[in-house]
Design an enzyme around this catalytic site. Structure first.
Site, PDB file in Angstrom:
ATOM      1  N   GLU A   1      -4.481   7.041  -4.816  1.00  0.00           N
ATOM      2  CA  GLU A   1      -4.734   6.498  -6.159  1.00  0.00           C
ATOM      3  C   GLU A   1      -6.065   7.004  -6.699  1.00  0.00           C
ATOM      4  OE1 GLU A   1      -4.423   2.262  -5.704  1.00  0.00           O
ATOM      5  OE2 GLU A   1      -2.384   2.396  -4.946  1.00  0.00           O
TER       6      GLU A   1
ATOM      7  N   HIS B   1      -1.480   0.077  -9.948  1.00  0.00           N
ATOM      8  CA  HIS B   1      -2.081  -0.909  -9.032  1.00  0.00           C
ATOM      9  C   HIS B   1      -2.585  -2.138  -9.806  1.00  0.00           C
ATOM     10  CE1 HIS B   1      -4.025  -1.294  -4.819  1.00  0.00           C
ATOM     11  NE2 HIS B   1      -3.814  -2.491  -5.334  1.00  0.00           N
TER      12      HIS B   1
ATOM     13  N   ARG C   1       0.870  -1.175   0.000  1.00  0.00           N
ATOM     14  CA  ARG C   1       0.000   0.000   0.000  1.00  0.00           C
ATOM     15  C   ARG C   1       0.901   1.217   0.000  1.00  0.00           C
ATOM     16  NH1 ARG C   1      -3.540  -2.704  -1.586  1.00  0.00           N
ATOM     17  NH2 ARG C   1      -5.539  -3.191  -0.595  1.00  0.00           N
TER      18      ARG C   1
HETATM   19  P1  NAP Z   1      -1.075 -11.414   4.624  1.00  0.00           P
HETATM   20  O1  NAP Z   1      -0.854 -12.847   4.327  1.00  0.00           O
HETATM   21  O2  NAP Z   1      -2.099 -11.022   5.624  1.00  0.00           O
HETATM   22  O3  NAP Z   1       0.327 -10.772   5.004  1.00  0.00           O
HETATM   23  C1  NAP Z   1       0.450  -9.473   5.487  1.00  0.00           C
HETATM   24  C2  NAP Z   1       1.748  -9.388   6.201  1.00  0.00           C
HETATM   25  O4  NAP Z   1       1.928  -8.022   6.651  1.00  0.00           O
HETATM   26  C3  NAP Z   1       1.800 -10.273   7.413  1.00  0.00           C
HETATM   27  O5  NAP Z   1       2.790 -11.259   7.241  1.00  0.00           O
HETATM   28  C4  NAP Z   1       2.185  -9.321   8.528  1.00  0.00           C
HETATM   29  O6  NAP Z   1       3.287  -9.754   9.272  1.00  0.00           O
HETATM   30  C5  NAP Z   1       2.698  -8.115   7.788  1.00  0.00           C
HETATM   31  N1  NAP Z   1       2.670  -6.987   8.706  1.00  0.00           N
HETATM   32  C6  NAP Z   1       1.609  -6.426   9.299  1.00  0.00           C
HETATM   33  N2  NAP Z   1       2.027  -5.465  10.130  1.00  0.00           N
HETATM   34  C7  NAP Z   1       3.387  -5.462  10.061  1.00  0.00           C
HETATM   35  C8  NAP Z   1       4.404  -4.708  10.685  1.00  0.00           C
HETATM   36  N3  NAP Z   1       4.082  -3.750  11.574  1.00  0.00           N
HETATM   37  N4  NAP Z   1       5.694  -4.955  10.359  1.00  0.00           N
HETATM   38  C9  NAP Z   1       6.008  -5.902   9.456  1.00  0.00           C
HETATM   39  N5  NAP Z   1       5.075  -6.653   8.822  1.00  0.00           N
HETATM   40  C10 NAP Z   1       3.794  -6.428   9.146  1.00  0.00           C
HETATM   41  O7  NAP Z   1      -1.486 -10.631   3.283  1.00  0.00           O
HETATM   42  P2  NAP Z   1      -0.963 -10.868   1.797  1.00  0.00           P
HETATM   43  O8  NAP Z   1      -1.953 -11.684   1.070  1.00  0.00           O
HETATM   44  O9  NAP Z   1       0.435 -11.272   1.805  1.00  0.00           O
HETATM   45  O10 NAP Z   1      -1.095  -9.362   1.251  1.00  0.00           O
HETATM   46  C11 NAP Z   1      -0.237  -8.347   1.769  1.00  0.00           C
HETATM   47  C12 NAP Z   1      -0.693  -6.983   1.313  1.00  0.00           C
HETATM   48  O11 NAP Z   1      -0.438  -6.827  -0.092  1.00  0.00           O
HETATM   49  C13 NAP Z   1      -2.199  -6.726   1.425  1.00  0.00           C
HETATM   50  O12 NAP Z   1      -2.563  -6.343   2.753  1.00  0.00           O
HETATM   51  C14 NAP Z   1      -2.414  -5.624   0.414  1.00  0.00           C
HETATM   52  O13 NAP Z   1      -2.304  -4.362   1.037  1.00  0.00           O
HETATM   53  C15 NAP Z   1      -1.291  -5.805  -0.582  1.00  0.00           C
HETATM   54  N6  NAP Z   1      -1.796  -6.227  -1.896  1.00  0.00           N
HETATM   55  C16 NAP Z   1      -1.499  -5.468  -2.995  1.00  0.00           C
HETATM   56  C17 NAP Z   1      -1.940  -5.859  -4.244  1.00  0.00           C
HETATM   57  C18 NAP Z   1      -1.593  -5.083  -5.475  1.00  0.00           C
HETATM   58  O14 NAP Z   1      -2.341  -5.147  -6.453  1.00  0.00           O
HETATM   59  N7  NAP Z   1      -0.503  -4.346  -5.507  1.00  0.00           N
HETATM   60  C19 NAP Z   1      -2.727  -7.009  -4.390  1.00  0.00           C
HETATM   61  C20 NAP Z   1      -2.996  -7.762  -3.250  1.00  0.00           C
HETATM   62  C21 NAP Z   1      -2.530  -7.367  -2.016  1.00  0.00           C
HETATM   63  P3  NAP Z   1       3.229 -10.643  10.576  1.00  0.00           P
HETATM   64  O15 NAP Z   1       3.678 -11.939  10.037  1.00  0.00           O
HETATM   65  O16 NAP Z   1       4.208 -10.007  11.464  1.00  0.00           O
HETATM   66  O17 NAP Z   1       1.825 -10.668  11.078  1.00  0.00           O
END
Ligand code: NAP
Length: 306
Positions: free
Chosen positions: A253, A271, A224
């Site tokens: 965005e 995005h 994000r």
């Molecule tokens: P996920 O499995 O929930 O993983 C999110 C990760 O963020 C978790 O491992 C969590 O770490 C970490 N996190 C949260 N707070 C943190 C902090 N303070 N310091 C370090 N790490 C932290 O989600 P995902 O499926 O991988 O997706 C991740 C993100 O990608 C989404 O939330 C979304 O914003 C973004 N995304 C972008 C697109 C795009 O089109 N560009 C598409 C899909 C998703 P912990 O292991 O420590 O809990």
């Protein structure tokens, strides 16, 4: 038979999946006409606010077509007992692929080279500066969740050393843990930002982290926009204190600040992290399955645990 009403604040793709939604439900697009709707379909970057929820007294399910829930007022959803579903895993490879593409594009000056050729500069005898060998660098993953770990698998498979940071070390991980973003940036050259958005991760990549990444460093953000401080990033790119950036996400965005659009060696995409036909079809299928499960009184397939 009357079809259940679903308020769509965002669309699902590809068109045949949107057609299935239309076939099974009475899809409403106007919030003011949806007071009796029990289900809202939204997207990760669209979400739903508490004010919008206030206009939906019958709301029972928020089906997010995506995994980011930072734009959903989760506290309000929890207060009202409204369930939230997302589309985890099925988009991880697509987003990891986008992150890799951005790193390669920034390191090897692909977008810059494309503009150079199109502008006729090559034919005029111009030369592009040298790029960096991306795959010979150490990768750091900031946010070791589903997408971060999928990306780590790809990078390791290409022979790269991978480090990561998360709020706690993973005993089952083949990658090397660093306790925070600063220590991660000190020890890697490619910083991939894949953490969840929201107040906890806002500004995690700041001027100090960028300085620690150093002159050969490349930042890629597919998480994000606010996770990376835009002003600090622009300053680092302009001063050459990092080598480049690849950004798929932004603070406001679809508006991208002119300073970023003018920044040297900064590759920008709108995005499109999960925007492959395969991922979008699988995401849409999960959205439809969750909505169908709700109306059938069955357990939701992929509830987001608040
Ligand atoms: P996920 O499995 O929930 O993983 C999110 C990760 O963020 C978790 O491992 C969590 O770490 C970490 N996190 C949260 N707070 C943190 C902090 N303070 N310091 C370090 N790490 C932290 O989600 P995902 O499926 O991988 O997706 C991740 C993100 O990608 C989404 O939330 C979304 O914003 C973004 N995304 C972008 C697109 C795009 O089109 N560009 C598409 C899909 C998703 P912990 O292991 O420590 O809990």
């Amino acid at each position: 038979m009357t079809r259940p009403r679903v308020l769509a604040l965002a669309e699902i793709k590809p068109p045949e999946m949107a057609a299935r939604l239309d076939a099974d439900y009475h899809v409403i697009h106007d919030l003011t006409e949806a007071a009796d709707a029990e289900v809202v379909l939204t997207a990760g970057n669209v979400g739903i606010s508490a004010q919008q929820m206030a206009q939906l007294p019958a709301l029972r399910l928020i089906a997010v077509n995506g995994v980011g829930v930072d734009a959903v007022d989760l506290a309000e959803a929890q207060r009202r007992g409204i369930a939230v579903t997302t589309t985890p895993d099925v988009l991880s490879l697509a987003v990891a692929e986008t992150a890799l593409a951005l790193a390669l594009a920034a390191g090897r000056r692909i977008a810059e080279g494309d503009r150079f050729v199109r502008a006729g500069k090559w034919a005029l005898g111009g030369k592009l500066p040298l790029g960096l060998s991306v795959l010979e660098r150490r990768a750091g993953i900031l946010g070791y969740g589903r997408i971060g770990r999928r990306l780590a698998d790809l990078l390791r498979g290409m022979g790269m050393e991978v480090l990561y940071t998360a709020r706690s070390e993973r005993a089952d991980s083949p990658d090397t843990f660093r306790p925070d973003a600063l220590m991660l940036a000190q020890d890697c050259d490619l910083l991939f930002v894949t953490a969840a958005g929201g107040s906890e991760t806002r500004g995690l990549v700041d001027a100090k982290v960028l300085a620690a990444l150093g002159q050969g460093g490349i930042v890629v953000n597919v998480a994000r926009g606010p996770v990376v401080e835009t002003a600090a990033l622009v300053a680092a790119l302009n001063a050459g204190t990092i080598a480049g950036a690849g950004l798929d996400v932004f603070d406001d965005e679809p508006h991208v600040p002119q300073a970023l659009r003018d920044a040297p060696n900064c590759v920008l995409t709108p995005h499109i992290g999960s925007a492959t036909a395969e991922a979008r079809r699988a995401m849409a299928q999960l959205v439809l399955d969750n909505i169908a499960a709700y109306f059938a009184g069955q357990p939701l397939l992929t509830p987001y645990e608040v």
